[in-house]
Design an enzyme around this catalytic site. Structure first.
Site, PDB file in Angstrom:
ATOM      1  N   THR A  13       0.270  -1.183   0.010  1.00 15.22           N
ATOM      2  CA  THR A  13      -0.301   0.099   0.063  1.00 15.22           C
ATOM      3  C   THR A  13       0.983   1.444   0.132  1.00 15.22           C
ATOM      4  O   THR A  13       0.736   2.443  -0.562  1.00 15.22           O
ATOM      5  CB  THR A  13      -1.029  -0.160   1.328  1.00 15.22           C
ATOM      6  OG1 THR A  13      -2.268  -1.127   1.053  1.00 15.22           O
ATOM      7  CG2 THR A  13      -1.574   1.287   1.160  1.00 15.22           C
ATOM      8  N   TYR A  27      -7.832   1.784  -3.855  1.00 15.62           N
ATOM      9  CA  TYR A  27      -6.156   1.258  -4.748  1.00 15.62           C
ATOM     10  C   TYR A  27      -5.824   0.467  -5.534  1.00 15.62           C
ATOM     11  O   TYR A  27      -6.095  -0.415  -5.356  1.00 15.62           O
ATOM     12  CB  TYR A  27      -5.535   2.449  -3.758  1.00 15.62           C
ATOM     13  CG  TYR A  27      -5.453   1.286  -2.331  1.00 15.62           C
ATOM     14  CD1 TYR A  27      -4.512   0.179  -2.803  1.00 15.62           C
ATOM     15  CD2 TYR A  27      -5.889   1.469  -1.678  1.00 15.62           C
ATOM     16  CE1 TYR A  27      -4.098  -0.345  -1.763  1.00 15.62           C
ATOM     17  CE2 TYR A  27      -5.564   0.986  -0.594  1.00 15.62           C
ATOM     18  CZ  TYR A  27      -4.972  -0.030  -0.447  1.00 15.62           C
ATOM     19  OH  TYR A  27      -4.363  -0.958   1.041  1.00 15.62           O
ATOM     20  N   THR A  92       0.512  -4.398   4.500  1.00 17.43           N
ATOM     21  CA  THR A  92       1.000  -4.874   5.795  1.00 17.43           C
ATOM     22  C   THR A  92       0.219  -6.143   5.429  1.00 17.43           C
ATOM     23  O   THR A  92       0.178  -6.896   6.571  1.00 17.43           O
ATOM     24  CB  THR A  92       0.418  -4.317   6.311  1.00 17.43           C
ATOM     25  OG1 THR A  92      -1.074  -3.306   6.140  1.00 17.43           O
ATOM     26  CG2 THR A  92       1.215  -2.378   6.932  1.00 17.43           C
ATOM     27  N   ASP A  93      -0.737  -6.190   4.662  1.00 16.04           N
ATOM     28  CA  ASP A  93      -0.622  -8.256   5.114  1.00 16.04           C
ATOM     29  C   ASP A  93      -0.671  -8.875   5.753  1.00 16.04           C
ATOM     30  O   ASP A  93      -0.698  -9.914   6.300  1.00 16.04           O
ATOM     31  CB  ASP A  93      -1.891  -8.435   3.727  1.00 16.04           C
ATOM     32  CG  ASP A  93      -3.360  -7.818   3.502  1.00 16.04           C
ATOM     33  OD1 ASP A  93      -3.291  -6.635   4.224  1.00 16.04           O
ATOM     34  OD2 ASP A  93      -3.590  -7.646   2.713  1.00 16.04           O
ATOM     35  N   LYS A 164      -0.716  -7.950  12.727  1.00 13.57           N
ATOM     36  CA  LYS A 164      -1.329  -6.965  12.507  1.00 13.57           C
ATOM     37  C   LYS A 164      -2.994  -6.789  13.501  1.00 13.57           C
ATOM     38  O   LYS A 164      -3.631  -8.031  13.332  1.00 13.57           O
ATOM     39  CB  LYS A 164      -2.085  -6.906  11.017  1.00 13.57           C
ATOM     40  CG  LYS A 164      -2.933  -6.107  10.450  1.00 13.57           C
ATOM     41  CD  LYS A 164      -3.188  -6.301   8.855  1.00 13.57           C
ATOM     42  CE  LYS A 164      -3.414  -4.590   8.305  1.00 13.57           C
ATOM     43  NZ  LYS A 164      -3.557  -4.781   6.706  1.00 13.57           N
ATOM     44  N   GLU A 282       1.413 -24.355  28.139  1.00 12.71           N
ATOM     45  CA  GLU A 282       1.488 -25.187  28.332  1.00 12.71           C
ATOM     46  C   GLU A 282       0.573 -26.097  28.891  1.00 12.71           C
ATOM     47  O   GLU A 282       1.115 -25.924  30.697  1.00 12.71           O
ATOM     48  CB  GLU A 282       3.231 -26.397  27.547  1.00 12.71           C
ATOM     49  CG  GLU A 282       3.794 -25.607  26.384  1.00 12.71           C
ATOM     50  CD  GLU A 282       4.739 -26.082  26.362  1.00 12.71           C
ATOM     51  OE1 GLU A 282       5.430 -26.313  27.450  1.00 12.71           O
ATOM     52  OE2 GLU A 282       5.536 -25.938  25.456  1.00 12.71           O
TER      53      GLU A 282
END
Length: 312
Positions: A13, A27, A92-93, A164, A282
């Site tokens: 982006t 975009y 960013t994905d 993210k 755990e």
């Protein structure tokens, strides 16, 4: 010899464009070259910079081949004595995945690798990419900075805890329970915790052709679940499975039964939590290995690297 910084562009982006300055969704990512992005930020003119376009993609389409090439180029530049640090522009994905991969493979101890991106395209009325680039350079220039780091919206995060957290807001990056490593404020770093540590697997660990890398996928536990997805993946040929489990690694009983079948056939199983915070603590007698605080996306990379290097 004058120190310099290398910027590797991969698209995203931050390099995206739209016909309308108010369009933050429609975009096209990865339209502008890295040299154009740097030239458009006057505050970077005081930094000695080398720019290299490594890739030009929307990061949702990241591949293992990109990660391999990125690790190789970052390592080559870090080995140059005149290079003080490497900056990577990235969508960013999958930024958190590339960052974790670089952290596990390289774990640089004497120079920083700083990854940044943007949530708005370069053509937005108020794009966030230029400031994020300036902050990335500011962070890379901090004396003693090291490790794989990410910075966006002024927040600095270590790659081993990165995720993210929001699909639209500018402060999209987070570090879960660990919290941010620090903040870039008025051209200075306010550091809250130490630089990231880690043992590097080394480039040799990921030198094999990516077609030969282990096949690892993610499945999710949820209400109404069953084992059909696991059995379909087994039929397709799997080496490992990461489960995005509910709560503290809890699994739907039908899914767990299918995972038992997979484990009996030699498929490695790693359990992460699908919760936004926390991880998997755990417990004695648990059926499968725990991913600890890793997100499912990071756990998939971790399991793939374990299988690739035979690390248990």
């Amino acid at each position: 010899m004058q120190s310099r910084f290398v910027v590797l562009g991969t698209g995203g982006t931050i390099a995206g464009t739209a016909a309308d300055t108010g369009d933050h969704l429609g975009y096209r990512a990865a339209q502008l070259g890295i040299e154009s992005l740097i030239a458009g930020v006057p505050a970077l003119r005081g930094f000695p910079v080398e720019a290299e376009q490594l890739a030009q993609i929307d990061s949702k389409d990241a591949t293992h081949a990109l990660w391999q090439a990125l690790a190789q180029r970052v390592s080559q530049h870090l080995a140059r004595p005149e290079v003080a640090g490497v900056i990577v522009t990235h969508g960013t994905d999958t930024l958190e995945e590339s960052a974790y991969f670089l952290h596990r493979v390289l774990a640089p101890r004497d120079k920083p690798v700083v990854i940044t991106g943007a949530m708005r395209p370069a053509t937005a009325l108020m794009p966030d990419g230029p400031q994020n680039l300036v902050d990335a350079f500011t962070l890379a220039a901090v004396p003693g900075a090291r490790g794989v780091l990410a910075v966006m919206g002024g927040s600095v995060h270590a790659a081993d805890t990165l995720r993210k957290q929001h699909s639209y807001r500018l402060d999209t990056l987070a570090s879960g329970d660990a919290g941010p490593l620090g903040f870039v404020e008025a051209g200075r770093l306010r550091q809250l915790r130490p630089w990231p540590e880690g043992d590097a697997l080394g480039l040799a660990a990921v030198a094999a052709p990516v077609d030969a890398w282990p096949r690892v996928d993610i499945v999710q536990s949820h209400g109404g679940g069953d084992g059909r997805v696991v059995r379909a993946l087994l039929a397709a040929g799997m080496d490992g499975l990461v489960v995005a489990a509910t709560g503290n690694g809890t699994l739907h009983e039908a899914l767990a039964a299918a995972l038992d079948e997979a484990a009996a056939q030699g498929v490695a199983v790693l359990v992460a939590s699908r919760c936004a915070q926390g991880g998997v603590i755990e417990q004695p007698g648990q059926r499968f290995d725990s991913a600890g605080l890793l997100t499912p996306a990071a756990a998939r990379i971790e399991l793939m690297l374990r299988l690739l290097t035979k690390v248990s």
